[in-house]
Design a protein around this motif. Structure first.
Motif, mmCIF file in Angstrom:
data_model
loop_
_atom_site.group_PDB
_atom_site.id
_atom_site.type_symbol
_atom_site.label_atom_id
_atom_site.label_comp_id
_atom_site.label_asym_id
_atom_site.label_seq_id
_atom_site.Cartn_x
_atom_site.Cartn_y
_atom_site.Cartn_z
ATOM 1 N N ASP A 1 5.509 3.931 10.057
ATOM 2 C CA ASP A 1 4.777 2.759 9.601
ATOM 3 C C ASP A 1 5.245 2.233 8.249
ATOM 4 O O ASP A 1 4.742 1.221 7.749
ATOM 5 C CB ASP A 1 3.263 3.040 9.571
ATOM 6 N N ASP A 2 6.228 2.911 7.620
ATOM 7 C CA ASP A 2 6.770 2.423 6.348
ATOM 8 C C ASP A 2 8.041 1.592 6.531
ATOM 9 O O ASP A 2 8.678 1.195 5.551
ATOM 10 C CB ASP A 2 7.062 3.599 5.407
ATOM 11 N N LYS A 3 8.416 1.310 7.779
ATOM 12 C CA LYS A 3 9.639 0.547 8.051
ATOM 13 C C LYS A 3 9.681 -0.794 7.318
ATOM 14 O O LYS A 3 10.726 -1.182 6.806
ATOM 15 C CB LYS A 3 9.764 0.335 9.562
ATOM 16 N N THR B 1 -1.706 0.622 8.669
ATOM 17 C CA THR B 1 -0.792 0.839 7.537
ATOM 18 C C THR B 1 0.498 0.048 7.725
ATOM 19 O O THR B 1 1.014 -0.563 6.780
ATOM 20 C CB THR B 1 -0.463 2.332 7.392
ATOM 21 N N ALA B 2 1.016 0.035 8.963
ATOM 22 C CA ALA B 2 2.242 -0.718 9.247
ATOM 23 C C ALA B 2 2.031 -2.204 8.982
ATOM 24 O O ALA B 2 2.888 -2.874 8.375
ATOM 25 C CB ALA B 2 2.680 -0.493 10.691
ATOM 26 N N ALA C 1 3.802 -4.540 6.102
ATOM 27 C CA ALA C 1 4.519 -5.774 6.435
ATOM 28 C C ALA C 1 4.008 -6.932 5.584
ATOM 29 O O ALA C 1 4.797 -7.778 5.117
ATOM 30 C CB ALA C 1 4.372 -6.091 7.918
ATOM 31 N N ARG C 2 2.713 -6.974 5.344
ATOM 32 C CA ARG C 2 2.140 -8.076 4.561
ATOM 33 C C ARG C 2 2.360 -7.909 3.065
ATOM 34 O O ARG C 2 2.199 -8.871 2.302
ATOM 35 C CB ARG C 2 0.655 -8.226 4.913
ATOM 36 N N LYS C 3 2.749 -6.720 2.643
ATOM 37 C CA LYS C 3 3.151 -6.554 1.245
ATOM 38 C C LYS C 3 4.451 -7.305 0.965
ATOM 39 O O LYS C 3 4.634 -7.848 -0.127
ATOM 40 C CB LYS C 3 3.341 -5.066 0.918
#
Length: 320
Positions: free
Chosen positions: A247-249, A280-281, A285-287
């Motif tokens: 989920d940190d991709k 979390t993923a 992505a929205r970060k």
């Protein structure tokens, strides 16, 4: 070698029309407008085809004239828009210091991307003029792009015409799967290349001839780096993220997620067996892209596919 991403020459690239069986070369010497985005790499950054030898006389100030012999191989492609950093002259002075090519490399990269963007703009106008929804589907290898396209085609082919440009480094395996699902398909093999480019799409469209009001799905080469740099003329990029990837991709590959309009979290049927948190993923992505939309689904079970189809209908409705 491509100065933009480090991938290999387009000399091996080719396109297969899976309806007619026609196979066409897409290498540097065959590309429309002589787009040399992948030049062979050597000290002077020129692409050369045949070898010849010439000499230069130099006076080093000691009263002696020293002759240096150089071998060069030159290609006969000297169109105005070819990308050459500088010209060779038969008589020129060689200094004894090293050469800094940093500025030249950056300039060449900018010109490569500018040329691609120009062709992408033409593609975009072509799509818009025919009310065609064109999507660039990107992901890591194995995230499930082809399976997603297969199910989408089977479920929607009676609702709207779907055409596919399939990109892989080698084989027609995925193209054949797409054709079997019911969509007209051209397979583009990039050889050593790691992404599709706008000129490849233009030539694929010449073969496909998608009809007015249809949808063109472009499955890019599996890669989360270079496809972010190369606009193809699509209306939107759709990134497919498998729950098996982590989920940190989005944080590891921010440029690709910044370029995407929609993130599909795929293979949710595997969530009980992997260490992956969907929320979390999406938050990650929205970060990097606060406006990215997200859909979670399982192509295998069909869960969440209705949301994907509604997204497609909404975007098609904006242009038809």
């Amino acid at each position: 070698m491509c100065v933009t991403c480090g991938c290999g020459s387009k000399a091996e690239a080719r396109m297969m029309n899976l309806q007619t069986g026609a196979e066409l070369p897409l290498g540097d010497n065959h590309a429309d407008d002589h787009v040399h985005a992948h030049a062979h790499h050597h000290d002077h950054r020129h692409q050369h085809g045949h070898a010849h030898e010439h000499s230069h006389a130099h006076d080093h100030g000691d009263g002696n004239v020293h002759e240096h012999r150089h071998s060069h191989s030159h290609d006969h492609h000297h169109a105005d828009d070819e990308l050459h950093d500088h010209e060779h002259h038969d008589h020129h002075h060689h200094g004894h210091g090293g050469h800094d090519h940093t500025t030249s490399v950056v300039d060449l990269e900018a010109r490569i991307l500018a040329k691609n963007d120009q062709l992408a703009t033409r593609n975009r106008g072509w799509f818009e003029g025919r009310e065609i929804l064109a999507l660039n589907i990107v992901s890591s290898p194995g995230a499930g792009k082809t399976t997603l396209l297969e199910r989408t085609i089977r479920d929607l082919k009676d609702e709207l015409p779907i055409f596919v440009i399939e990109g892989d480094q080698a084989t027609v395996n995925d193209g054949e799967r797409i054709r079997a699902a019911g969509a007209a398909t051209v397979q583009i093999n990039t050889g050593a290349g790691c992404h599709l480019e706008a000129d490849m799409i233009a030539r694929g469209l010449d073969e496909l001839k998608p009809q007015v009001g249809s949808m063109v799905l472009i499955e890019n080469v599996g890669n989360l780096v270079c496809p972010a740099l190369f606009d193809l003329g699509e209306r939107a990029k759709v990134i497919v993220l498998s729950v098996a990837e982590g989920d940190d991709k989005p944080l590891k590959y921010p440029h690709m997620f910044q370029a995407a309009d929609l993130m599909i979290v795929n293979k949710t049927d595997l969530l009980p067996y992997v260490d992956f948190d969907v929320d979390t993923a999406i938050a990650n992505a929205r970060k990097v892209n606060p406006s990215i939309q997200a859909i979670s689904l399982s192509v295998r079970t069909g869960d969440g596919m209705a949301a994907w189809y509604e997204w497609l209908r909404d975007h098609r409705g904006e242009i038809v």
